[in-house]
Design a protein around this motif. Structure first.
Motif, PDB file in Angstrom:
ATOM      1  N   TYR A  61      -9.684   5.230  -4.817  1.00 15.07           N
ATOM      2  CA  TYR A  61      -9.348   4.007  -5.577  1.00 15.07           C
ATOM      3  C   TYR A  61      -9.939   4.170  -6.805  1.00 15.07           C
ATOM      4  N   TYR A  67      -3.297   7.492  -2.343  1.00  7.38           N
ATOM      5  CA  TYR A  67      -3.703   7.432  -3.954  1.00  7.38           C
ATOM      6  C   TYR A  67      -4.190   8.687  -4.427  1.00  7.38           C
ATOM      7  N   TYR A  90       0.805  -1.303   0.194  1.00 10.20           N
ATOM      8  CA  TYR A  90       0.011  -0.011   0.126  1.00 10.20           C
ATOM      9  C   TYR A  90       0.637   1.397  -0.050  1.00 10.20           C
TER      10      TYR A  90
END
Length: 263
Positions: free
Chosen positions: A254, A219, A74
């Motif tokens: 995401y 992200y 991650y």
């Protein structure tokens, strides 16, 4: 014709493989006992001669160990793997266990400056949990080298935390965190406030968010836009307060990346 097609396919595959090897490489500790680490170069690094910013990613305790590939599980390297474009040299070390060492991180930074074209005025660091502690320790120890820092669900173990008031610092923590209490981040904020050293500080307490929730921040494009918007050359080193990261943006982190990959 068939042979030509096979040749072209093999050539393209070879170029792709070479690009991957050049773009992301592993390195052993630069000094005895130092951290092994990944270096990920931006896509256009080889096409340009200008120096590039550097972003350090510090992982949490769950990725500690001796398998460097776990650092891709991650965080920033995982985001790059999903298609997030970061116009910076990304450095991602692995901690075998225990607190992050600012000195070992600085050793990697100095090595990176010698090996790559680095904009030394735009070095930043971000990390989560144990990496949040490491982020504050690294930035607080070397505020004259770090342009900006973002610490997620961590805290600070430095005895002297005054250095954290010298650079733009964004602290983010969930109020529902049961692994590392939000009080750990609040201690840093309260200390900087008590010393009138909070003019470069940003902090956000995410209502009800768990320990793992801030991982989505890695992200988001806004995360890296914020880090890279700061420079040691900025007069008085002001903190960017215009870029927003909230739970709504985190919730779509995401899906936004997956949508971009499909386009």
């Amino acid at each position: 014709m068939k042979r030509i097609a096979i040749f072209l396919f093999a050539a393209l595959a070879s170029l792709t493989l070479q690009a991957q090897v050049i773009t992301q490489t592993t390195h052993k500790g630069v000094k005895s006992g130092g951290y092994p680490f990944w270096v990920s170069l931006p896509d256009d690094y080889l096409a340009h001669e200008q120096p590039f910013p550097v972003v350090f990613f510090l992982h949490g305790a769950s990725l500690c160990g001796n398998n460097l590939s776990r650092v891709k599980t991650y965080g920033t390297l995982a985001a790059i793997g999903m298609g997030r474009k970061i116009p910076a040299i990304v450095v991602a070390p692995q901690n075998p266990g225990g607190a992050w060492s600012p000195k070992k991180l600085d050793d990697i930074l100095e090595w990176t400056k010698k090996q790559y074209r680095v904009d030394t005025t735009r070095v930043s660091v971000l990390g989560m949990s144990l990496g949040g502690y490491g982020t504050m320790a690294f930035a607080g120890t070397y505020p004259h080298k770090i342009a900006a820092a973002m610490a997620l669900c961590g805290g600070c173990s430095l005895k002297d935390q005054s250095g954290l008031g010298e650079l733009p610092l964004w602290i983010i923590h969930g109020t529902g965190d049961r692994a590392v209490s939000v009080k750990e981040s609040q201690k840093v904020v309260n200390l900087l406030k008590s010393k009138n050293a909070d003019k470069r500080l940003r902090f956000d307490w995410l209502p009800g968010a768990s320990h793992g929730a801030p991982a989505r921040i890695f992200y988001l494009k806004e995360t890296y836009e914020w880090l890279l918007s700061h420079s040691l050359d900025d007069p008085d080193r002001p903190v960017n307060r215009d870029i927003i990261i909230n739970q709504n943006k985190m919730a779509n982190a995401y899906s936004d990346l997956i949508t971009r990959r499909r386009r």
